[in-house]
Design a protein around this motif. Structure first.
Motif, PDB file in Angstrom:
ATOM      1  N   MET A   1      99.405  54.197  93.331  1.00  0.00           N
ATOM      2  CA  MET A   1      99.525  52.883  93.960  1.00  0.00           C
ATOM      3  C   MET A   1      98.569  51.902  93.282  1.00  0.00           C
ATOM      4  SD  MET A   1     101.825  53.598  96.116  1.00  0.00           S
ATOM      5  CE  MET A   1     101.908  52.084  97.070  1.00  0.00           C
ATOM      6  N   PHE A   2      98.921  50.607  93.394  1.00  0.00           N
ATOM      7  CA  PHE A   2      98.145  49.555  92.762  1.00  0.00           C
ATOM      8  C   PHE A   2      97.976  48.400  93.745  1.00  0.00           C
ATOM      9  CE2 PHE A   2     100.793  51.816  89.708  1.00  0.00           C
ATOM     10  CZ  PHE A   2      99.854  52.259  88.792  1.00  0.00           C
ATOM     11  N   THR A   3      97.222  47.372  93.317  1.00  0.00           N
ATOM     12  CA  THR A   3      96.987  46.216  94.184  1.00  0.00           C
ATOM     13  C   THR A   3      97.541  44.925  93.604  1.00  0.00           C
ATOM     14  OG1 THR A   3      94.858  45.605  93.223  1.00  0.00           O
ATOM     15  CG2 THR A   3      94.843  47.295  94.953  1.00  0.00           C
ATOM     16  N   GLY A   4      97.960  44.944  92.344  1.00  0.00           N
ATOM     17  CA  GLY A   4      98.432  43.717  91.712  1.00  0.00           C
ATOM     18  C   GLY A   4      97.307  42.840  91.202  1.00  0.00           C
ATOM     19  N   ILE A   5      96.096  43.392  91.112  1.00  0.00           N
ATOM     20  CA  ILE A   5      94.957  42.664  90.553  1.00  0.00           C
ATOM     21  C   ILE A   5      94.723  43.183  89.135  1.00  0.00           C
ATOM     22  CG2 ILE A   5      92.533  42.048  90.800  1.00  0.00           C
ATOM     23  CD1 ILE A   5      94.368  40.942  93.001  1.00  0.00           C
ATOM     24  N   VAL A   6      95.145  42.423  88.143  1.00  0.00           N
ATOM     25  CA  VAL A   6      95.060  42.842  86.743  1.00  0.00           C
ATOM     26  C   VAL A   6      93.599  42.895  86.309  1.00  0.00           C
ATOM     27  CG1 VAL A   6      95.625  42.147  84.378  1.00  0.00           C
ATOM     28  CG2 VAL A   6      97.339  41.958  86.189  1.00  0.00           C
ATOM     29  N   SER A   7      93.207  43.993  85.653  1.00  0.00           N
ATOM     30  CA  SER A   7      91.811  44.153  85.245  1.00  0.00           C
ATOM     31  C   SER A   7      91.610  44.056  83.742  1.00  0.00           C
ATOM     32  CB  SER A   7      91.257  45.494  85.755  1.00  0.00           C
ATOM     33  OG  SER A   7      92.061  46.572  85.320  1.00  0.00           O
ATOM     34  N   ALA A   8      92.687  43.971  82.965  1.00  0.00           N
ATOM     35  CA  ALA A   8      92.569  43.794  81.521  1.00  0.00           C
ATOM     36  C   ALA A   8      93.921  43.389  80.955  1.00  0.00           C
ATOM     37  CB  ALA A   8      92.082  45.074  80.849  1.00  0.00           C
ATOM     38  N   ILE A   9      93.876  42.673  79.833  1.00  0.00           N
ATOM     39  CA  ILE A   9      95.097  42.377  79.086  1.00  0.00           C
ATOM     40  C   ILE A   9      95.091  43.246  77.837  1.00  0.00           C
ATOM     41  CG2 ILE A   9      96.484  40.646  77.902  1.00  0.00           C
ATOM     42  CD1 ILE A   9      95.156  38.502  79.533  1.00  0.00           C
ATOM     43  N   GLY A  10      96.054  44.149  77.760  1.00  0.00           N
ATOM     44  CA  GLY A  10      96.184  44.982  76.587  1.00  0.00           C
ATOM     45  C   GLY A  10      97.179  44.377  75.611  1.00  0.00           C
ATOM     46  N   ARG A  11      97.373  45.046  74.495  1.00  0.00           N
ATOM     47  CA  ARG A  11      98.349  44.637  73.484  1.00  0.00           C
ATOM     48  C   ARG A  11      99.130  45.866  73.045  1.00  0.00           C
ATOM     49  NH1 ARG A  11      99.012  39.038  72.926  1.00  0.00           N
ATOM     50  NH2 ARG A  11      97.064  38.125  73.634  1.00  0.00           N
ATOM     51  N   LEU A  12     100.420  45.701  72.888  1.00  0.00           N
ATOM     52  CA  LEU A  12     101.229  46.796  72.374  1.00  0.00           C
ATOM     53  C   LEU A  12     100.894  46.979  70.893  1.00  0.00           C
ATOM     54  CD1 LEU A  12     103.453  48.887  72.856  1.00  0.00           C
ATOM     55  CD2 LEU A  12     105.127  47.134  72.222  1.00  0.00           C
ATOM     56  N   ARG A  13     100.293  48.110  70.568  1.00  0.00           N
ATOM     57  CA  ARG A  13      99.904  48.379  69.185  1.00  0.00           C
ATOM     58  C   ARG A  13     101.051  48.982  68.394  1.00  0.00           C
ATOM     59  NH1 ARG A  13      94.765  52.210  68.020  1.00  0.00           N
ATOM     60  NH2 ARG A  13      93.663  50.343  68.786  1.00  0.00           N
ATOM     61  N   GLU A  14     101.803  49.852  69.053  1.00  0.00           N
ATOM     62  CA  GLU A  14     102.853  50.577  68.337  1.00  0.00           C
ATOM     63  C   GLU A  14     103.955  50.980  69.303  1.00  0.00           C
ATOM     64  OE1 GLU A  14     103.226  54.949  66.203  1.00  0.00           O
ATOM     65  OE2 GLU A  14     101.291  53.914  66.199  1.00  0.00           O
ATOM     66  N   ALA A  15     105.197  50.898  68.855  1.00  0.00           N
ATOM     67  CA  ALA A  15     106.341  51.341  69.647  1.00  0.00           C
ATOM     68  C   ALA A  15     107.222  52.199  68.766  1.00  0.00           C
ATOM     69  CB  ALA A  15     107.131  50.146  70.177  1.00  0.00           C
ATOM     70  N   SER A  16     107.379  53.459  69.136  1.00  0.00           N
ATOM     71  CA  SER A  16     108.237  54.360  68.366  1.00  0.00           C
ATOM     72  C   SER A  16     109.386  54.813  69.242  1.00  0.00           C
ATOM     73  CB  SER A  16     107.439  55.567  67.867  1.00  0.00           C
ATOM     74  OG  SER A  16     106.857  56.263  68.953  1.00  0.00           O
ATOM     75  N   ARG A  17     110.576  54.845  68.673  1.00  0.00           N
ATOM     76  CA  ARG A  17     111.773  55.208  69.427  1.00  0.00           C
ATOM     77  C   ARG A  17     112.511  56.323  68.683  1.00  0.00           C
ATOM     78  NH1 ARG A  17     113.327  50.505  72.871  1.00  0.00           N
ATOM     79  NH2 ARG A  17     111.678  48.986  72.602  1.00  0.00           N
ATOM     80  N   PRO A  18     112.363  57.551  69.139  1.00  0.00           N
ATOM     81  CA  PRO A  18     113.063  58.669  68.479  1.00  0.00           C
ATOM     82  C   PRO A  18     114.568  58.413  68.437  1.00  0.00           C
ATOM     83  CG  PRO A  18     111.463  59.472  70.076  1.00  0.00           C
ATOM     84  CD  PRO A  18     111.561  57.986  70.277  1.00  0.00           C
ATOM     85  N   THR A  19     115.181  58.694  67.313  1.00  0.00           N
ATOM     86  CA  THR A  19     116.614  58.420  67.155  1.00  0.00           C
ATOM     87  C   THR A  19     117.475  59.312  68.038  1.00  0.00           C
ATOM     88  OG1 THR A  19     116.673  59.929  65.276  1.00  0.00           O
ATOM     89  CG2 THR A  19     116.314  57.598  64.796  1.00  0.00           C
ATOM     90  N   ALA A  20     116.939  60.467  68.443  1.00  0.00           N
ATOM     91  CA  ALA A  20     117.741  61.413  69.218  1.00  0.00           C
ATOM     92  C   ALA A  20     117.843  61.023  70.696  1.00  0.00           C
ATOM     93  CB  ALA A  20     117.164  62.815  69.099  1.00  0.00           C
ATOM     94  N   THR A  21     116.988  60.087  71.132  1.00  0.00           N
ATOM     95  CA  THR A  21     116.997  59.711  72.547  1.00  0.00           C
ATOM     96  C   THR A  21     116.918  58.194  72.676  1.00  0.00           C
ATOM     97  OG1 THR A  21     114.597  59.646  72.864  1.00  0.00           O
ATOM     98  CG2 THR A  21     115.662  61.802  73.015  1.00  0.00           C
ATOM     99  N   ASN A  22     117.061  57.732  73.914  1.00  0.00           N
ATOM    100  CA  ASN A  22     116.879  56.307  74.208  1.00  0.00           C
ATOM    101  C   ASN A  22     115.477  56.012  74.705  1.00  0.00           C
ATOM    102  OD1 ASN A  22     119.561  55.534  73.590  1.00  0.00           O
ATOM    103  ND2 ASN A  22     120.247  56.296  75.584  1.00  0.00           N
ATOM    104  N   ASP A  23     114.608  57.018  74.705  1.00  0.00           N
ATOM    105  CA  ASP A  23     113.246  56.851  75.195  1.00  0.00           C
ATOM    106  C   ASP A  23     112.352  56.254  74.111  1.00  0.00           C
ATOM    107  OD1 ASP A  23     114.295  58.078  77.402  1.00  0.00           O
ATOM    108  OD2 ASP A  23     113.339  60.012  77.033  1.00  0.00           O
ATOM    109  N   ALA A  24     111.121  55.928  74.482  1.00  0.00           N
ATOM    110  CA  ALA A  24     110.172  55.361  73.525  1.00  0.00           C
ATOM    111  C   ALA A  24     108.770  55.835  73.864  1.00  0.00           C
ATOM    112  CB  ALA A  24     110.232  53.841  73.547  1.00  0.00           C
TER     113      ALA A  24
END
Length: 204
Positions: free
Chosen positions: A1-24
């Motif tokens: 569970m969360f509270t909706g109070i953001v404690s940091a802004i991150g950045r997407l460094r890398e996104a890999s998507r295996p060709t065999a699935t729709n996952d990432a």
């Protein structure tokens, strides 16, 4: 569970998507440190982190990053499917017993995707209007709570499928709201109480 109070802004460094699935697999960098983010390598595998409103499970972590696996279902039903390296990510660690509940109870289960309709300065804050799918609109009420990209906000007014909120300068600074523009998609989580009240009403 969360509270909706953001404690940091991150950045997407890398996104890999295996060709065999729709996952990432996403690798998210956390450049901002505070008491909740001072030792990412110690985060337990399997821990939950809210990433712009989506509850995701940590599968690996380093000194300034963590990795999560994202299912094809999540990619298709949230804004995560459009993320590219460099995208800002609102981050919140899972609620701990004894933590201050500064926002409202947020599950991290996104109900749908809305979009920004307008942004207007209003006194010392900014008035934002959003549109949501009609199926979600009935759960959003004036002075009720809503989570937008994981940020707990109070609804000002509702007009059909649109609703408005006010964002103060501090919130724009410490969340990704400062990067949003008209037309951008956002993750929406309705108030948990509204969901259960509506469900009970179906059987009354």
């Amino acid at each position: 569970m969360f509270t909706g109070i953001v404690s940091a802004i991150g950045r997407l460094r890398e996104a890999s998507r295996p060709t065999a699935t729709n996952d990432a697999r996403f690798v998210i960098e956390v450049p901002v440190r505070n008491e909740r983010w001072n030792d990412l390598a110690s985060i337990a595998l399997g821990a939950s982190i809210s990433c712009s409103g989506c509850c995701l499970t940590v599968v690996e972590a380093g000194a300034d990053w963590f990795a999560v696996d994202v299912s094809g279902e999540t990619l298709s039903k949230t804004t995560l499917g459009s993320w590219a390296p460099g995208a800002p990510v609102n981050l919140e660690r899972a609620l701990r017993m004894g933590d201050e509940l500064g926002g409202h109870v947020v599950s991290g289960h996104v109900d749908g995707v809305g979009h920004v309709v307008s942004v207007q300065p209003e006194s010392g804050s900014t008035r934002w209007r959003f549109a949501v799918p009609r199926a979600l609109a009935r759960f959003i009420a004036p002075k009720g709570s809503v989570a937008i990209n994981g940020v707990s906000l109070t609804v000002n007014e509702v007009d059909g499928v649109e609703f408005g909120v006010n964002i103060i300068p501090h919130t724009e600074l410490v969340t990704s709201f400062g990067t949003l523009a008209v037309g951008d998609a956002v993750n929406i989580e309705i108030d948990m109480l509204a969901r259960y009240v509506a469900r009970l009403a179906e059987f009354s």
